[in-house]
Design a protein around this motif. Structure first.
Motif, PDB file in Angstrom:
ATOM      1  N   VAL A  65       0.780  -1.421  -0.206  1.00  0.00           N
ATOM      2  CA  VAL A  65       0.139  -0.042  -0.240  1.00  0.00           C
ATOM      3  C   VAL A  65       0.867   1.461  -0.243  1.00  0.00           C
ATOM      4  CG1 VAL A  65      -1.754  -1.240   1.247  1.00  0.00           C
ATOM      5  CG2 VAL A  65      -0.261   0.198   2.476  1.00  0.00           C
ATOM      6  N   HIS A  66       0.632   2.251  -0.728  1.00  0.00           N
ATOM      7  CA  HIS A  66       1.331   3.572  -0.750  1.00  0.00           C
ATOM      8  C   HIS A  66       2.128   3.816   1.251  1.00  0.00           C
ATOM      9  CE1 HIS A  66       0.661   3.978  -4.478  1.00  0.00           C
ATOM     10  NE2 HIS A  66      -0.571   3.656  -5.491  1.00  0.00           N
ATOM     11  N   GLU A  67       0.810   4.003   1.299  1.00  0.00           N
ATOM     12  CA  GLU A  67       1.806   4.876   3.171  1.00  0.00           C
ATOM     13  C   GLU A  67       2.804   3.182   3.898  1.00  0.00           C
ATOM     14  OE1 GLU A  67      -1.513   3.617   2.760  1.00  0.00           O
ATOM     15  OE2 GLU A  67      -2.259   5.128   2.548  1.00  0.00           O
ATOM     16  N   GLY A  68       2.638   2.274   3.333  1.00  0.00           N
ATOM     17  CA  GLY A  68       3.676   1.067   3.049  1.00  0.00           C
ATOM     18  C   GLY A  68       4.845   1.290   2.806  1.00  0.00           C
ATOM     19  N   ILE A  69       4.449   2.128   1.581  1.00  0.00           N
ATOM     20  CA  ILE A  69       6.215   2.577   0.821  1.00  0.00           C
ATOM     21  C   ILE A  69       6.523   3.817   1.337  1.00  0.00           C
ATOM     22  CG2 ILE A  69       6.586   3.352  -1.003  1.00  0.00           C
ATOM     23  CD1 ILE A  69       5.105   1.320  -2.626  1.00  0.00           C
ATOM     24  N   MET A  70       6.198   4.498   1.658  1.00  0.00           N
ATOM     25  CA  MET A  70       6.411   5.954   2.977  1.00  0.00           C
ATOM     26  C   MET A  70       7.141   5.433   3.772  1.00  0.00           C
ATOM     27  SD  MET A  70       6.242   7.219  -0.241  1.00  0.00           S
ATOM     28  CE  MET A  70       7.418   8.938   0.379  1.00  0.00           C
ATOM     29  N   GLU A  71       6.579   4.630   4.712  1.00  0.00           N
ATOM     30  CA  GLU A  71       7.276   3.707   6.144  1.00  0.00           C
ATOM     31  C   GLU A  71       8.777   3.323   5.600  1.00  0.00           C
ATOM     32  OE1 GLU A  71       4.352   1.626   8.525  1.00  0.00           O
ATOM     33  OE2 GLU A  71       3.083   3.651   8.556  1.00  0.00           O
ATOM     34  N   HIS A  72       8.506   2.231   5.008  1.00  0.00           N
ATOM     35  CA  HIS A  72       9.593   1.360   4.438  1.00  0.00           C
ATOM     36  C   HIS A  72      10.640   2.457   3.434  1.00  0.00           C
ATOM     37  CE1 HIS A  72      10.981  -2.776   2.700  1.00  0.00           C
ATOM     38  NE2 HIS A  72      11.906  -1.553   2.720  1.00  0.00           N
ATOM     39  N   LYS A  73      10.482   3.245   3.326  1.00  0.00           N
ATOM     40  CA  LYS A  73      11.394   4.268   2.661  1.00  0.00           C
ATOM     41  C   LYS A  73      12.058   5.520   3.414  1.00  0.00           C
ATOM     42  CE  LYS A  73      11.612   8.691  -0.804  1.00  0.00           C
ATOM     43  NZ  LYS A  73      11.866   9.967   0.549  1.00  0.00           N
ATOM     44  N   ALA A  74      11.093   5.712   4.768  1.00  0.00           N
ATOM     45  CA  ALA A  74      12.174   6.297   5.657  1.00  0.00           C
ATOM     46  C   ALA A  74      12.817   5.550   6.061  1.00  0.00           C
ATOM     47  CB  ALA A  74      10.795   6.651   6.970  1.00  0.00           C
ATOM     48  N   LEU A  75      12.498   4.167   6.912  1.00  0.00           N
ATOM     49  CA  LEU A  75      13.396   2.846   7.350  1.00  0.00           C
ATOM     50  C   LEU A  75      14.450   2.805   7.045  1.00  0.00           C
ATOM     51  CD1 LEU A  75      10.691   0.452   8.732  1.00  0.00           C
ATOM     52  CD2 LEU A  75      12.636   1.975  10.089  1.00  0.00           C
ATOM     53  N   MET A  76      14.489   2.978   5.024  1.00  0.00           N
ATOM     54  CA  MET A  76      15.908   2.861   4.379  1.00  0.00           C
ATOM     55  C   MET A  76      16.720   4.034   4.303  1.00  0.00           C
ATOM     56  SD  MET A  76      16.219  -0.140   2.764  1.00  0.00           S
ATOM     57  CE  MET A  76      16.774   0.167   1.847  1.00  0.00           C
ATOM     58  N   GLU A  77      16.051   5.057   4.099  1.00  0.00           N
ATOM     59  CA  GLU A  77      17.077   6.350   4.577  1.00  0.00           C
ATOM     60  C   GLU A  77      17.910   6.146   5.774  1.00  0.00           C
ATOM     61  OE1 GLU A  77      13.937   9.378   4.109  1.00  0.00           O
ATOM     62  OE2 GLU A  77      13.792   8.900   1.883  1.00  0.00           O
ATOM     63  N   LYS A  78      17.108   5.985   6.964  1.00  0.00           N
ATOM     64  CA  LYS A  78      18.000   5.481   8.282  1.00  0.00           C
ATOM     65  C   LYS A  78      18.685   4.294   8.237  1.00  0.00           C
ATOM     66  CE  LYS A  78      14.242   7.734  11.339  1.00  0.00           C
ATOM     67  NZ  LYS A  78      13.138   7.152  12.281  1.00  0.00           N
TER      68      LYS A  78
END
Length: 162
Positions: free
Chosen positions: A95-108
């Motif tokens: 889902v789009h929200e899941g992608i954005m959460e995952h993106k934030a984790l990948m940046e960290k």
């Protein structure tokens, strides 16, 4: 040792976020079967194959080809990937929200590696596949969440129709 510590921190941080958000279940035991986008499929049930290439261009943009997928609810599809680029790329669908959460984790945690059934990471020139059954009608997405790649255009949409 740094990887072990980072993995432990990541697991502690991401498991709570995934549970609270209910969107990033892949790779976390039985939750993979309850992802809104669906679950891993059986190869024998895949009646269609979609070839997807990952690449970057001279102008710095990055992309998937195709960048739009249309499937039917209940359909099992073989997604075949080739990384035609010069750097690692990944494909994560959710889902789009899941992608954005995952993106934030990948940046960290840019060195984070996945074992999620809804994702694949490929080195330059590598090939791979995901066999997936799309469980629910709706609008979903996919992206490369290697830091900087999403912002360079490496994302797409999945429409699951009834």
């Amino acid at each position: 040792m740094k990887r072990i510590i980072a993995a432990a921190v990541l697991m502690a941080v991401s498991s709570g976020a995934a549970f609270a958000g209910g969107t990033h279940a892949g790779g976390h035991g039985d939750k993979a079967a309850t992802m809104p986008i669906g679950s891993p499929g059986e190869a024998g049930k895949a009646k269609r194959t979609v070839n997807i290439s990952m690449s970057e261009k001279d102008d710095g943009t990055m992309s998937f080809q195709p960048a739009v997928l249309k499937v039917k609810k209940g359909e099992t599809v073989r997604l075949k990937f080739v990384n035609k680029g010069q750097v690692d790329h990944e494909f994560v669908m959710d889902v789009h929200e899941g992608i954005m959460e995952h993106k934030a984790l990948m940046e960290k945690f840019p060195e984070m590696e996945h074992a999620d059934p809804n994702a694949i990471r490929l080195a330059p020139g590598a090939r791979g596949e995901i066999i997936w059954t799309f469980a629910n009608a709706g609008e979903f997405g996919f992206a490369c969440l290697v830091p900087g790649h999403y912002d360079s255009g490496m994302k797409g949409d999945i429409t699951v129709s009834n």
